[in-house]
Design a protein around this motif. Structure first.
Motif, PDB file in Angstrom:
ATOM      1  N   ASP A 105       6.242  12.586   9.348  1.00  0.00           N
ATOM      2  CA  ASP A 105       7.119  11.445   9.637  1.00  0.00           C
ATOM      3  C   ASP A 105       6.534  10.124   9.147  1.00  0.00           C
ATOM      4  N   PHE A 106       5.265  10.136   8.756  1.00  0.00           N
ATOM      5  CA  PHE A 106       4.603   8.882   8.396  1.00  0.00           C
ATOM      6  C   PHE A 106       4.096   8.834   6.959  1.00  0.00           C
ATOM      7  N   LEU A 107       3.736   9.987   6.408  1.00  0.00           N
ATOM      8  CA  LEU A 107       3.262   9.995   5.026  1.00  0.00           C
ATOM      9  C   LEU A 107       4.324   9.449   4.092  1.00  0.00           C
ATOM     10  N   SER A 108       3.962   8.430   3.324  1.00  0.00           N
ATOM     11  CA  SER A 108       4.953   7.823   2.435  1.00  0.00           C
ATOM     12  C   SER A 108       4.261   7.269   1.199  1.00  0.00           C
ATOM     13  N   LYS A 109       5.073   6.726   0.316  1.00  0.00           N
ATOM     14  CA  LYS A 109       4.528   6.153  -0.913  1.00  0.00           C
ATOM     15  C   LYS A 109       3.722   4.874  -0.665  1.00  0.00           C
ATOM     16  N   LEU A 110       3.761   4.390   0.579  1.00  0.00           N
ATOM     17  CA  LEU A 110       2.917   3.245   0.920  1.00  0.00           C
ATOM     18  C   LEU A 110       1.435   3.584   0.766  1.00  0.00           C
ATOM     19  N   CYS A 111       1.119   4.875   0.870  1.00  0.00           N
ATOM     20  CA  CYS A 111      -0.281   5.306   0.781  1.00  0.00           C
ATOM     21  C   CYS A 111      -0.912   4.923  -0.556  1.00  0.00           C
ATOM     22  N   LYS A 112      -0.104   4.856  -1.594  1.00  0.00           N
ATOM     23  CA  LYS A 112      -0.655   4.512  -2.911  1.00  0.00           C
ATOM     24  C   LYS A 112      -1.394   3.181  -2.841  1.00  0.00           C
ATOM     25  N   ASN A 113      -0.767   2.196  -2.224  1.00  0.00           N
ATOM     26  CA  ASN A 113      -1.381   0.874  -2.164  1.00  0.00           C
ATOM     27  C   ASN A 113      -2.369   0.734  -1.016  1.00  0.00           C
ATOM     28  N   THR A 114      -2.041   1.298   0.155  1.00  0.00           N
ATOM     29  CA  THR A 114      -2.945   1.111   1.289  1.00  0.00           C
ATOM     30  C   THR A 114      -4.300   1.762   1.025  1.00  0.00           C
ATOM     31  N   PHE A 115      -4.287   2.987   0.500  1.00  0.00           N
ATOM     32  CA  PHE A 115      -5.554   3.664   0.224  1.00  0.00           C
ATOM     33  C   PHE A 115      -6.279   3.018  -0.954  1.00  0.00           C
ATOM     34  N   ALA A 116      -5.548   2.701  -2.010  1.00  0.00           N
ATOM     35  CA  ALA A 116      -6.184   2.120  -3.202  1.00  0.00           C
ATOM     36  C   ALA A 116      -6.717   0.721  -2.918  1.00  0.00           C
ATOM     37  N   ASN A 117      -5.922  -0.097  -2.201  1.00  0.00           N
ATOM     38  CA  ASN A 117      -6.389  -1.455  -1.903  1.00  0.00           C
ATOM     39  C   ASN A 117      -7.622  -1.431  -1.007  1.00  0.00           C
ATOM     40  N   TYR A 118      -7.620  -0.525  -0.036  1.00  0.00           N
ATOM     41  CA  TYR A 118      -8.783  -0.394   0.832  1.00  0.00           C
ATOM     42  C   TYR A 118      -9.989   0.070   0.018  1.00  0.00           C
ATOM     43  N   ALA A 119      -9.744   0.973  -0.929  1.00  0.00           N
ATOM     44  CA  ALA A 119     -10.826   1.450  -1.797  1.00  0.00           C
ATOM     45  C   ALA A 119     -11.459   0.298  -2.559  1.00  0.00           C
ATOM     46  N   PHE A 120     -10.639  -0.616  -3.062  1.00  0.00           N
ATOM     47  CA  PHE A 120     -11.177  -1.710  -3.871  1.00  0.00           C
ATOM     48  C   PHE A 120     -11.836  -2.800  -3.024  1.00  0.00           C
TER      49      PHE A 120
END
Length: 351
Positions: A105-120
């Motif tokens: 119910d929560f996994l979404s395409k938002l993960c692309k930015n949230t995970f990548a931005n946190y990575a950087f």
């Protein structure tokens, strides 16, 4: 409410080992991180005493109230999303109410930015820590007087050099503000006058004196306010870091001399790999199968610039992966609101 109070209240609905031990990246010196979720007692939730998070001083142990937890899930916060798929052996307690919160119910395409931005942000931290390591700040704190300059003939010199050059006594100096000239002052000197000196002890600004009109200034003084403010901020940041730093991690960072925090860089690639897996397989893989590679980064076996270049390429790859992904664009907030209401309502009714 303390963590001890929380545990006695019976409000916890989920508790798990997280961090390096959940990732399978722990070593002999790794701490045990704990994350959990709780539902505030009804009387507190409906009062002005709402508490969104309870944690210890080092933040190794943290519990999130249901509302805050689900709000962070709806934004696909990486640290929170991980709690939906930690290894079974890491789960310390799970109330049936928590089973209603499903990662699908929560996994979404938002993960692309949230995970990548946190990575950087980890990349920036990795390099930022090196600045502290190679540019230590002396323990003895500089004073306002260290940022004061005096015009001496055709040049400006430090106030202290000017004082020493002329064998003056700082306590016999007096300042009067110069109109229309920011941070500039007429400097007076008279050992027979009761002047206030340049600055009081532990002060953050110069002090002015009452000077008779008959007195003649010996020079113009400039106080570098911006420079002093920047120094004070840097001093506080550095010595706060020294006080709170993990000594084992610090020793590890200075031993490899690669000019970056290797642990931060390891987490950069962990996050990027997780983002890729979510986009391709709709799965949050907390326990890492790439342990050896990630630990080689932690052991500083690569150069910083090479890792950054590789991370940039991986970030670009995520665009293609998420464009083709079957993930929803973002979580359904109406559904989530109903979910939270039902979980909380049922929990209170059972209690």
């Amino acid at each position: 409410m303390t963590i001890e109070d929380l545990k006695k209240s019976g409000s916890i609905i989920f508790e798990s080992i997280s961090g390096s031990k959940a990732y399978g990246l722990d070593t002999a010196t790794s701490d045990t991180d704990i994350r959990g979720v709780f539902i505030l007692p009804k009387e507190q939730f409906y009062s002005l005493n709402y508490i969104g998070q309870i944690n210890n001083e080092t933040n190794d142990i943290a519990y999130y109230e249901l509302n805050k937890f689900v709000e962070l899930l709806s934004k696909n916060n990486p640290n929170i999303m991980e709690l939906l798929n930690v290894p079974e052996e890491c789960i310390l307690y799970k109330h049936p109410a928590f089973d209603h919160i499903k990662k699908e119910d929560f996994l979404s395409k938002l993960c692309k930015n949230t995970f990548a931005n946190y990575a950087f942000t980890q990349i920036k931290k990795a390099r930022g820590l090196n600045k502290k390591i190679v540019n230590p700040v002396e323990k003895e704190r500089k004073s306002v007087e260290d940022f004061c300059y005096v015009r001496d003939h055709k040049q400006s010199i430090l106030l202290k050099d000017f004082i020493n050059k002329n064998n003056f006594n700082l306590k016999s100096c007096g300042l009067v503000k110069l109109s229309h000239m920011k941070d500039c002052y007429n400097l007076f000197y008279n050992e027979n006058m009761n002047y206030n000196g340049i600055a009081r002890e532990n002060a953050n600004e110069v002090c002015l004196s009452s000077v008779p009109k008959s007195e003649t200034p010996i020079a113009v003084l400039y106080f570098n306010v911006d420079g002093y403010s920047t120094y004070c901020k840097k001093y506080k940041e550095y010595w706060d870091w020294v006080e709170k730093r993990n000594e084992e991690r610090y020793k590890s960072n200075i031993s490899h001399s690669k000019n970056y925090d290797a642990k931060n860089m390891m987490h950069t690639f962990r996050l990027l790999h997780m983002a890729k897996e979510i986009g391709l397989n709709n799965e949050i893989n907390v326990r890492r199968t790439d342990r050896d590679y990630l630990l080689s980064i932690k052991n500083a076996e690569f150069e910083y610039d090479d890792l950054v270049s590789k991370a940039e390429i991986m970030k670009e790859e995520l665009n293609t992966i998420y464009d083709k992904s079957l993930l929803i664009d973002r979580p359904d907030l109406d559904m989530i609101n109903n979910l939270v209401y039902n979980i909380r309502n049922n929990f209170y009714n059972i209690k």
